[in-house]
Design a protein around this motif. Structure first.
Motif, PDB file in Angstrom:
ATOM      1  N   GLU A 170       0.827  -1.205   0.000  1.00  0.00           N
ATOM      2  CA  GLU A 170       0.000   0.000   0.000  1.00  0.00           C
ATOM      3  C   GLU A 170       0.861   1.255   0.000  1.00  0.00           C
ATOM      4  O   GLU A 170       0.640   2.178  -0.767  1.00  0.00           O
ATOM      5  N   GLY A 171       1.838   1.289   0.904  1.00  0.00           N
ATOM      6  CA  GLY A 171       2.760   2.417   0.968  1.00  0.00           C
ATOM      7  C   GLY A 171       2.133   3.683   1.519  1.00  0.00           C
ATOM      8  O   GLY A 171       1.061   3.684   2.129  1.00  0.00           O
ATOM      9  N   PHE A 172       2.817   4.801   1.290  1.00  0.00           N
ATOM     10  CA  PHE A 172       2.353   6.111   1.713  1.00  0.00           C
ATOM     11  C   PHE A 172       1.964   6.919   0.480  1.00  0.00           C
ATOM     12  O   PHE A 172       2.827   7.304  -0.308  1.00  0.00           O
ATOM     13  N   HIS A 173       0.674   7.167   0.303  1.00  0.00           N
ATOM     14  CA  HIS A 173       0.192   7.917  -0.862  1.00  0.00           C
ATOM     15  C   HIS A 173       0.736   7.319  -2.165  1.00  0.00           C
ATOM     16  O   HIS A 173       1.081   8.044  -3.099  1.00  0.00           O
ATOM     17  N   GLY A 174       0.836   5.991  -2.199  1.00  0.00           N
ATOM     18  CA  GLY A 174       1.311   5.326  -3.410  1.00  0.00           C
ATOM     19  C   GLY A 174       2.803   5.107  -3.453  1.00  0.00           C
ATOM     20  O   GLY A 174       3.292   4.345  -4.303  1.00  0.00           O
ATOM     21  N   GLN A 175       3.580   5.759  -2.581  1.00  0.00           N
ATOM     22  CA  GLN A 175       5.034   5.523  -2.564  1.00  0.00           C
ATOM     23  C   GLN A 175       5.313   4.228  -1.810  1.00  0.00           C
ATOM     24  O   GLN A 175       4.902   4.072  -0.655  1.00  0.00           O
ATOM     25  N   THR A 176       6.041   3.311  -2.449  1.00  0.00           N
ATOM     26  CA  THR A 176       6.312   2.009  -1.841  1.00  0.00           C
ATOM     27  C   THR A 176       7.793   1.664  -1.832  1.00  0.00           C
ATOM     28  O   THR A 176       8.154   0.514  -1.596  1.00  0.00           O
ATOM     29  N   THR A 177       8.654   2.625  -2.095  1.00  0.00           N
ATOM     30  CA  THR A 177      10.097   2.350  -2.117  1.00  0.00           C
ATOM     31  C   THR A 177      10.834   3.352  -1.221  1.00  0.00           C
ATOM     32  O   THR A 177      10.409   4.490  -1.040  1.00  0.00           O
ATOM     33  N   PHE A 178      11.954   2.893  -0.664  1.00  0.00           N
ATOM     34  CA  PHE A 178      12.805   3.746   0.171  1.00  0.00           C
ATOM     35  C   PHE A 178      13.505   4.805  -0.692  1.00  0.00           C
ATOM     36  O   PHE A 178      13.762   4.577  -1.875  1.00  0.00           O
ATOM     37  N   PRO A 179      13.837   5.950  -0.043  1.00  0.00           N
ATOM     38  CA  PRO A 179      13.553   6.368   1.330  1.00  0.00           C
ATOM     39  C   PRO A 179      12.207   7.074   1.431  1.00  0.00           C
ATOM     40  O   PRO A 179      11.662   7.544   0.436  1.00  0.00           O
ATOM     41  N   TYR A 180      11.694   7.146   2.685  1.00  0.00           N
ATOM     42  CA  TYR A 180      10.427   7.819   2.946  1.00  0.00           C
ATOM     43  C   TYR A 180      10.687   9.073   3.782  1.00  0.00           C
ATOM     44  O   TYR A 180      11.250   8.975   4.881  1.00  0.00           O
ATOM     45  N   ASP A 181      10.309  10.202   3.278  1.00  0.00           N
ATOM     46  CA  ASP A 181      10.409  11.445   4.035  1.00  0.00           C
ATOM     47  C   ASP A 181       9.104  11.608   4.804  1.00  0.00           C
ATOM     48  O   ASP A 181       8.100  12.070   4.263  1.00  0.00           O
ATOM     49  N   LEU A 182       9.117  11.216   6.069  1.00  0.00           N
ATOM     50  CA  LEU A 182       7.881  11.182   6.847  1.00  0.00           C
ATOM     51  C   LEU A 182       7.249  12.561   6.993  1.00  0.00           C
ATOM     52  O   LEU A 182       6.026  12.690   7.034  1.00  0.00           O
ATOM     53  N   GLU A 183       8.070  13.582   7.053  1.00  0.00           N
ATOM     54  CA  GLU A 183       7.512  14.926   7.178  1.00  0.00           C
ATOM     55  C   GLU A 183       6.814  15.345   5.891  1.00  0.00           C
ATOM     56  O   GLU A 183       5.695  15.872   5.922  1.00  0.00           O
ATOM     57  N   ALA A 184       7.443  15.079   4.762  1.00  0.00           N
ATOM     58  CA  ALA A 184       6.849  15.457   3.479  1.00  0.00           C
ATOM     59  C   ALA A 184       5.607  14.639   3.176  1.00  0.00           C
ATOM     60  O   ALA A 184       4.708  15.098   2.465  1.00  0.00           O
ATOM     61  N   LEU A 185       5.542  13.430   3.716  1.00  0.00           N
ATOM     62  CA  LEU A 185       4.414  12.541   3.465  1.00  0.00           C
ATOM     63  C   LEU A 185       3.271  12.754   4.454  1.00  0.00           C
ATOM     64  O   LEU A 185       2.286  12.026   4.427  1.00  0.00           O
ATOM     65  N   SER A 186       3.411  13.742   5.339  1.00  0.00           N
ATOM     66  CA  SER A 186       2.416  13.979   6.378  1.00  0.00           C
ATOM     67  C   SER A 186       1.677  15.289   6.144  1.00  0.00           C
ATOM     68  O   SER A 186       2.160  16.186   5.453  1.00  0.00           O
ATOM     69  N   THR A 187       0.514  15.359   6.743  1.00  0.00           N
ATOM     70  CA  THR A 187      -0.188  16.637   6.858  1.00  0.00           C
ATOM     71  C   THR A 187      -0.124  17.051   8.313  1.00  0.00           C
ATOM     72  O   THR A 187       0.248  16.261   9.188  1.00  0.00           O
TER      73      THR A 187
END
Length: 549
Positions: A241-258
């Motif tokens: 599922e990933g974050f908003h469709g992103q399923t590969t490293f790296p994940y920028d948790l701040e950019a992926l958050s509201t």
């Protein structure tokens, strides 16, 4: 005359020396000063063996090298969900007796769905939301931590910690001094309820105000070179599922958050486990756990492993990285225990609340039978069948968690016997392609099953809370999205869980002899010399306890 003389001598033996009052009897020197019960949410047993060569020496390896490992440990009931799992570990029995039959269930007396720990009679502490309105009141059995509190005349403390409310509340039991869980969203705070106290302790407020939670809203990359993560599937796959469709490293948790969900990303990352460890170590210090002569309990539930498994699947690079990082957190926790309580003064056990299935859409690509079950489609077909067969509607009150609840008032009005409806539904449901077994209330109450799926269902069947017809899906068939993993079945991928004991009272060794999750609490009770939890049906693991160190 001789008898009176003997009694006088015996009486003198028990008089205090030097006119002093004897000190209150406390624990035996051989008993641990602190018991730490660790539950890793959705941890399959094979995460121990699969990632073994990547673990360091001071986490999982230390626990197994210096402790005792049960390699064939299983849950002995259905359903294998988080709340029943945590309750069963600490009560030493199954949902049949402790009453936690799911994370939530349909309450046929109140005519509504209820949450396992939900409690409107208490108030939230640490948050203005209803997230703190929780307690263990729906669990009808004691935990081993409760029994320790009773044994020590409430002198031994119990503190429960978990990112999920149910992971903190159910293990700690009814008499806990405190249970704390994490409120994510835009708050990022550890909270509790007035069931335990009137105000949050200063040390909890200080931790919440320290900025520690916010510090983990950071990039998540692999701990090591991703090319060396050969024990898991490819980083890019169609099964996550990933974050908003992103399923590969790296994940920028701040950019992926509201702003409204920024702390939710921490929960769905390995940093949630690190934050849990931070808080557990802070609790040990602030509460002086293991510092006196009366055994204390600290229960820790690591929840991020479950969030990540659901999101990315049990074969993902994200899962492997999460366990390699959890290994470091466990090492840090053990070091803190050595420093604060002292090596040899504490006992740890580590297990899981359930396992997890490989993503069925992935299994199909490697030709392993698997599939998906559509709940809505099934419920429509079921109700249509009942209406055609019995010429009346509304005989089914609720379909919930693979259980069917009858409307007994409607049955009476329609002059339909419950046994006739049971039989008709059992035959109809068994024809459904994804269903493997069907059991009725009459079967569950009229016979005792000693093996197989029927025994697992019966161990999870609570007469007052369970439904009238229960169905079991085929192996690797789930009701879930086509990405990510889930759990709940009685098959090995969900029932096989690690079980490791370590520390005071634990010899070094391992066994492939079968053990069950309900054996943990009686084993800890045996080590402490206290009563088993009041509804316990498990047995002390004598193969370990009888072994000489």
């Amino acid at each position: 005359m001789k008898n009176y003389t003997l009694l006088f001598v015996v009486f003198l033996c028990f008089l205090p020396l030097n006119g002093q009052t004897p000190k209150q009897t406390s624990i035996d020197n051989e008993k641990p000063k602190l018991v730490v019960g660790i539950v890793v949410d959705q941890m399959r047993y094979d995460y121990i063996t699969r990632f073994w060569n990547k673990y360091g020496q001071e986490g999982f390896r230390r626990l197994i090298k210096d402790g005792y490992s049960f390699k064939n440990n299983h849950f002995n009931y259905i359903p294998t969900y988080t709340a029943p799992g945590h309750a069963s570990v600490f009560t030493g029995t199954t949902p049949q007796n402790h009453g936690i039959i799911g994370n939530g269930w349909y309450n046929k007396f109140e005519k509504k769905e209820v949450y396992n720990a939900g409690d409107d009679s208490v108030e939230s502490l640490g948050t203005s939301s209803d997230a703190g309105k929780m307690s263990p009141h729906r669990m009808i059995a004691t935990t081993v931590a409760d029994e320790n509190r009773l044994f020590t005349q409430m002198r031994g403390k119990t503190i429960g910690i978990g990112m999920k409310d149910r992971g903190a509340i159910l293990p700690a039991g009814h008499t806990a001094n405190a249970a704390y869980w994490f409120q994510g969203r835009d708050e990022g705070k550890w909270i509790t309820s007035t069931f335990y106290m009137e105000n949050l302790p200063n040390w909890v407020n200080e931790f919440n105000n320290s900025g520690k939670a916010a510090s983990y809203i950071q990039p998540w990359n692999t701990l090591g070179d991703i090319e060396t993560y050969s024990e898991s599937g490819p980083d890019l796959s169609g099964f996550e599922e990933g974050f908003h469709g992103q399923t590969t490293f790296p994940y920028d948790l701040e950019a992926l958050s509201t702003e409204k969900n920024k702390f939710e990303r921490v929960k769905i990352s390995p940093f949630g486990n690190t934050l849990t460890t931070d808080f557990a170590i802070a609790a040990m210090k602030a509460e002086d756990l293991g510092k006196d002569d009366f055994t204390d309990f600290l229960t820790i539930s690591y929840s991020s492993t479950d969030y990540i498994g659901h999101n990315f699947g049990v074969n993902s690079k994200e899962i492997q990285d999460t366990y390699l990082r959890l290994d470091l957190d466990l090492a840090r926790l053990l070091t803190a225990l050595d420093e604060q309580v002292g090596a040899g003064n504490y006992t740890v056990f580590l297990t899981s609340d359930h396992g997890g299935v490989d993503v069925p859409s992935y299994l199909k690509t490697v030709k392993i039978p698997s599939g998906y079950f559509d709940n809505n489609e099934f419920e429509d077909k079921l109700k249509n069948f009942v209406e055609e067969e019995f010429k009346t509607a509304n005989l089914i009150e609720k379909v919930h968690s693979y259980q069917i609840f009858f409307d007994y008032t409607a049955l009476q009005k329609a002059h339909v016997k419950a046994s006739d409806l049971e039989s008709a539904l059992a035959h109809f449901i068994l024809q459904y392609p994804q269903v493997n077994n069907v059991y009725t209330r009459s079967q569950m109450q009229g016979a005792t099953f000693s093996e197989g799926t029927a025994q697992l269902v019966q161990n999870g069947f609570n007469q007052k809370r369970s439904g009238d017809v229960i169905m079991v899906l085929k192996p690797s068939v789930i009701s879930y999205s086509i990405t990510g993993s889930t759990h709940g079945s009685g098959f090995n991928y969900d029932t096989h869980a690690p079980l490791i004991f370590f520390g005071n009272g634990v010899p070094q060794g391992s066994t492939f002899e079968r053990s069950e999750i309900i054996d943990i609490a009686p084993t800890i009770s045996a080590i402490l010399g206290i009563s088993n939890p009041n509804a316990a049906t498990g047995k002390p693991l004598y193969i370990m306890l009888d072994k000489k160190k």
